[in-house]
Write a protein that holds these residues in place. Structure first.
Motif, PDB file in Angstrom:
ATOM      1  N   PHE A   1     -84.720 -18.654 -14.557  1.00 17.69           N
ATOM      2  CA  PHE A   1     -86.061 -18.071 -14.644  1.00 17.69           C
ATOM      3  C   PHE A   1     -86.772 -18.496 -15.934  1.00 17.69           C
ATOM      4  O   PHE A   1     -86.192 -18.461 -17.017  1.00 17.69           O
ATOM      5  N   GLU A   2     -88.030 -18.916 -15.793  1.00 23.13           N
ATOM      6  CA  GLU A   2     -88.775 -19.381 -16.966  1.00 23.13           C
ATOM      7  C   GLU A   2     -90.249 -19.021 -16.816  1.00 23.13           C
ATOM      8  O   GLU A   2     -90.789 -19.070 -15.710  1.00 23.13           O
ATOM      9  N   ILE A   3     -90.853 -18.671 -17.934  1.00 23.85           N
ATOM     10  CA  ILE A   3     -92.276 -18.333 -17.920  1.00 23.85           C
ATOM     11  C   ILE A   3     -93.016 -19.393 -18.725  1.00 23.85           C
ATOM     12  O   ILE A   3     -92.758 -19.557 -19.922  1.00 23.85           O
ATOM     13  N   ARG A   4     -93.922 -20.086 -18.054  1.00 23.15           N
ATOM     14  CA  ARG A   4     -94.658 -21.155 -18.751  1.00 23.15           C
ATOM     15  C   ARG A   4     -95.928 -20.581 -19.395  1.00 23.15           C
ATOM     16  O   ARG A   4     -96.974 -20.505 -18.761  1.00 23.15           O
ATOM     17  N   LEU A   5     -95.789 -20.181 -20.654  1.00 24.18           N
ATOM     18  CA  LEU A   5     -96.950 -19.631 -21.374  1.00 24.18           C
ATOM     19  C   LEU A   5     -97.987 -20.739 -21.541  1.00 24.18           C
ATOM     20  O   LEU A   5     -99.192 -20.510 -21.480  1.00 24.18           O
ATOM     21  N   TYR A   6     -97.467 -21.937 -21.790  1.00 28.40           N
ATOM     22  CA  TYR A   6     -98.316 -23.131 -21.792  1.00 28.40           C
ATOM     23  C   TYR A   6     -97.818 -23.999 -20.657  1.00 28.40           C
ATOM     24  O   TYR A   6     -96.607 -24.180 -20.510  1.00 28.40           O
ATOM     25  N   ASN A   7     -98.730 -24.512 -19.848  1.00 33.82           N
ATOM     26  CA  ASN A   7     -98.313 -25.324 -18.708  1.00 33.82           C
ATOM     27  C   ASN A   7     -99.028 -26.666 -18.769  1.00 33.82           C
ATOM     28  O   ASN A   7    -100.246 -26.744 -18.582  1.00 33.82           O
ATOM     29  N   ASP A   8     -98.259 -27.726 -19.054  1.00 32.41           N
ATOM     30  CA  ASP A   8     -98.914 -29.034 -19.225  1.00 32.41           C
ATOM     31  C   ASP A   8     -99.382 -29.629 -17.898  1.00 32.41           C
ATOM     32  O   ASP A   8    -100.267 -30.487 -17.891  1.00 32.41           O
ATOM     33  N   ASP A   9     -98.825 -29.161 -16.779  1.00 29.79           N
ATOM     34  CA  ASP A   9     -99.345 -29.643 -15.484  1.00 29.79           C
ATOM     35  C   ASP A   9    -100.803 -29.221 -15.312  1.00 29.79           C
ATOM     36  O   ASP A   9    -101.622 -29.958 -14.761  1.00 29.79           O
TER      37      ASP A   9
END
Ligand SMILES: Nc1nc2c(c(=O)[nH]1)N[C@H]1C(S)=C(S)[C@@H](COP(=O)(O)OP(=O)(O)OC[C@H]3O[C@@H](n4cnc5c(=O)[nH]c(N)nc54)[C@H](O)[C@@H]3O)O[C@H]1N2
Ligand SMILES: Nc1nc2c(c(=O)[nH]1)N[C@H]1C(S)=C(S)[C@@H](COP(=O)(O)OP(=O)(O)OC[C@H]3O[C@@H](n4cnc5c(=O)[nH]c(N)nc54)[C@H](O)[C@@H]3O)O[C@H]1N2
Ligand code: SF4
Ligand SMILES: [Mo]
Length: 746
Positions: free
Chosen positions: A581-589
């Protein structure tokens, strides 16, 4: 008197039945045959029929029907249900008025007048299906599969939607539940935590409930409401951000009277305060999030002062809310919302909600976001054929990229509408409407009418003569949810802290079909045969579809009936975080696609001078427009008074109960009038009304002309750039009293 007597007997039967259901005893852990625990004979010859599943809205509560001489006389919650239990809402109870509504569609009909001003001629099913099949096939032969557009919604639209998408091969399918409702929520959370969030907040076990534009109590979904009330009873604090004193705001510890459209700024301010003051969950952030540094840097402009100014609320109150969340983290329930297509800046707000849950460590913990799931059941549908992707309207072939990169499944509605109206980039010539009332659902009614006018052929499958049906060439009557079988409904017990249980049920008819109505499988298969797809038909009947799905968990319709319509089995501990499980606070996509990778506030246009922003939401006893013809519900709430701020009302000379009409900033006037509700419970810069009123089809003899259609005043779309979904709260109105247009003071 006879009625009262019987009613008491019903209640006795129900409570006896409920009392005689020691659930853990009736429930078999295996799938072996279990005997009915309900009193299925009832008293005075009445029968309790099991297996009902409500569809007065899409929550699908589990029902039993009290039936006398083949006639349904009462609906109740199924006592065996571990979801809604014996509770149903006003709309659920009034379902029998839909069943027996004299205005309901009874026979296939052909429009021998004009689209929009129909003259109906009763025809046979054979004639109707021959015409639908031939016209749709001719569209495909002449222009290709993509020249059919499909507007589905609801359980009965699933099978035909898949037929047109997978077997016929058109991309031009647009579901209202995605593009006008929750699609943005789902894709924003998927971009953040890889999962669509549902409304899976563990409200019964939380310490703080945080609602941003969610108004539970007016928005009614039974098990969800049970969770909410249980949370409050257990002592949870409630924070509600809403420009209006909603039913939830009325129960709140803190009501944030936020300026509409600024919610992302609000959430960023809260998060920046938490980060700057070390009040976030550091260990959790380290273990489970990605991009914290970029995130912290990206939101650092959002000081309390700036947030307060933009959102038009006190800085002190933002701090109070943030502190309350921090003090109770991780047991805080940040509600992901459901109707989220608001202002055209919504993807970023939904990302912010997901990130706030993350920095408070509130995933997979008691009282946080907990995605409890029902058992796995294999579905049955049309096989997906290979199709040409050249006709995807959501694809820019020159740039070789998606136009709306985070769009939910299907094609954004307005892309289809524009293509249909202009014929560019290709002609769309036939339209299939199945359980969606486009005129009340999609912003800009004129454009929707233009779409219909541009078609060679329009077919519509519905249960009632709602506004959209007036635009059909062929109108087909479907069985209602109380007369038909339908897909599986599964889930877990409503309070996750109780014994872990899962359930499986399937919709079963409570009464026999009436008139010439047919179910979705019959209608769709008969059209498929005529379009040359007979060899691809996956099931012959709806019973076969349900039985095949049930077989994947060793169940059958017969067995399910013997188990009172609901099979209950042991569940899993839902508070266990998956390893990856991971939360992308910043998402480069997101950044690569050209949008902010850290949640970002995009300002929305302010009110033009003299206008108030038009806000809307659910009426507690109606479901959109679909329940407007229901006599009981109509009588409970016959119109939708407009909420006007008391100081504004005094300035422009409005008093409670005045009759008013509307004109919007594009000059569109409401066709009908409603009354004024003067209240301190709404900001001065907006007015509010319940959505779904103002039907225009005279065949809806109860619902026609009741109240004002908010949708008729929503002419501007606020297209969300990441998803292509339609925001609708960017329209502005003035009120008209006695023919005089009243300016709203700034
Ligand atoms: N202005 C404005 N627009 C909105 C909203 C809003 O709040 N304001 N809300 C948005 C939201 S959240 C949603 S989910 C959408 C919903 O928008 P829709 O999908 O259009 O609404 P429904 O009420 O589900 O469906 C409408 C049609 O389905 C028919 N129907 C009912 N039961 C059956 C059935 O069993 N079979 C068939 N074939 N037809 C049936 C009804 O008679 C009706 O004509 O609207 C969105 N649009
Ligand atoms: N009774 C009933 N219940 C229903 C339904 C129904 O038709 N009838 N429909 C179901 C469906 S499909 C859905 S999607 C859900 C929708 O239910 P919700 O997700 O709760 O959405 P709305 O009903 O549109 O709620 C709108 C609230 O947002 C407030 N609001 C308006 N603008 C803003 C803003 O800019 N910021 C903030 N913070 N608040 C704002 C409004 O004042 C209102 O109180 O309800 C479900 N439940
Ligand atoms: S919430 Fe009400 S209308 Fe919706 S499914 Fe449940 S009982 Fe039916
Ligand atoms: Mo919705």
């Amino acid at each position: 008197m006879a009625f009262n007597l019987t009613r008491r007997k019903f209640l006795q039967t129900a409570s006896l039945a409920a009392a005689s259901v020691p659930l853990s005893k009736v429930v078999s852990a295996s799938t072996g045959v279990t005997k009915s625990a309900l009193d299925t004979t009832g008293t005075a010859g009445d029968k309790t029929v099991v297996g009902g599943i409500c569809e007065m809205c899409f929550w699908r509560c589990q029902l039993v029907g009290k039936v006398r001489d083949g006639r349904l006389i009462k609906l109740e919650g199924n006592p065996k249900s571990i979801d809604n239990g014996t509770a149903i809402c006003a709309r659920g109870g009034a379902g029998m008025k839909l069943l027996y509504d004299v205005d309901r569609l009874k026979y296939p009909m052909k429009n021998v007048g004009k689209r929009g001003a129909p003259k109906w001629k009763r025809i046979s099913w054979k004639e109707a299906l021959d015409e639908c099949g031939a016209r749709l096939k001719s569209t495909v032969d002449q222009y290709g599969a993509h020249a059919i557009c499909v507007f589905p919604h609801g359980a009965s639209a699933k099978y035909p939607m898949h037929y047109f998408e997978r077997a016929v091969g058109t991309h031009n399918v647009s579901e209202s539940s995605f593009f006008q409702c929750r699609g943005i929520r789902d894709t924003a959370y998927i971009a953040t935590i890889d999962k669509a969030p549902g409304e899976k907040v563990d409200m019964p076990n939380t310490k703080v409930l945080f609602f941003v534009g969610v108004h539970l109590g007016e928005n009614v979904h039974i098990s969800h409401i049970k969770q909410y009330i249980q949370g409050l009873q257990n002592g949870a604090k409630l924070i509600v951000a809403d420009p209006r004193f909603s039913a939830s705001a009325a129960k709140a510890d803190i009501w944030v009277q936020i300026k509409p459209g600024t919610d992302t700024a609000y959430l960023l301010t809260i998060m920046n305060y938490l980060v700057k003051n070390n009040k976030y969950d550091k260990a959790f952030v380290e273990d489970y999030t990605d991009g914290f540094e970029e995130f912290a840097e990206g939101i650092e402009e959002w000081t309390l002062e700036k947030g307060a100014k933009v959102c038009d609320i006190p800085a002190e109150q933002i701090k109070e809310v943030a502190d309350m969340l921090a003090a109770n983290a991780p047991n805080v329930a940040i509600h992901p919302g459901r109707f989220v297509s608001w202002h055209g800046n919504d993807f970023q707000r939904q990302r912010a909600l997901a990130c706030l849950t993350g920095i408070l460590g509130a995933y997979y913990v008691k009282g946080g976001w907990v995605p409890a799931k029902g058992p796995k059941v294999k579905g049955v549908s049309w096989a997906r054929e290979d199709h040409d992707s050249d006709y995807d309207l959501n694809y820019d072939h020159q740039k070789d990229e998606k136009i709306y990169p985070f769009s939910p499944p299907g094609t954004p509605t307005d892309l289809i509408r524009d293509c249909a109206i202009t014929g560019k980039p290709y002609p769309i010539k036939s339209c299939v409407v199945w359980g969606q009332n486009l005129l009340q659902t999609i912003p800009n009614q004129q454009k929707t009418k233009d779409l219909f006018k541009a078609m060679d052929f329009v077919m519509c499958v519905d249960v009632l003569p709602t506004d959209v049906t007036a635009w059909a060439d062929i109108l087909l009557p479907e069985l209602s949810y109380l007369e038909r079988y339908d897909y599986i409904k599964k889930g877990t017990q409503w309070d996750l802290s109780k014994e872990h249980q899962q359930y499986i049920s399937a919709r079963m008819p409570l009464v026999a079909p009436m008139f010439e109505r047919k179910d979705q499988i019959y209608i769709c298969n008969e059209i498929a045969k005529r379009m040359g797809h007979e060899d691809k038909i996956p099931v012959k009947t709806i019973e076969e579809l349900v039985d095949k799905s049930l077989a994947s968990v060793n169940l059958s319709i017969k067995q399910l009936k013997a188990e009172d319509g609901i099979h209950i089995m042991p569940g899993k501990d839902p508070y266990v975080m998956p390893e990856d499980f991971e939360i992308r606070l910043y998402n480069d996509d997101i950044e690569d696609a050209g949008y902010p990778g850290v949640p970002t506030y995009v300002a929305v246009p302010d009110n033009p001078k003299g206008f108030a922003r038009l806000l809307f939401g659910r009426a507690p006893v109606h479901t959109f427009n679909r329940s407007q013809n229901n006599v009981w519900l109509h009588n409970a709430m016959p119109d939708n008074p407009v909420w006007v701020n008391d100081e504004v009302a005094a300035k422009i000379g409005l008093t409670d109960g005045d009759t008013v009409g509307f004109v919007n900033s594009e000059g569109v006037k409401s066709a009908t009038t409603t009354t004024v509700k003067v209240t301190a419970g709404i900001r001065k810069d907006c007015v509010y009304m319940y959505h779904g009123y103002g039907s225009v089809n005279p065949l809806m003899t109860t619902g026609v002309d009741a109240g004002v259609s908010a949708q008729s005043l929503i002419t501007k779309l606020a297209v969300d750039p990441e998803t292509g979904c339609h925001g609708m709260r960017n329209n502005f109105v003035k009120l008209i009293k006695n023919g005089k247009v009243l300016d709203i003071p700034a």
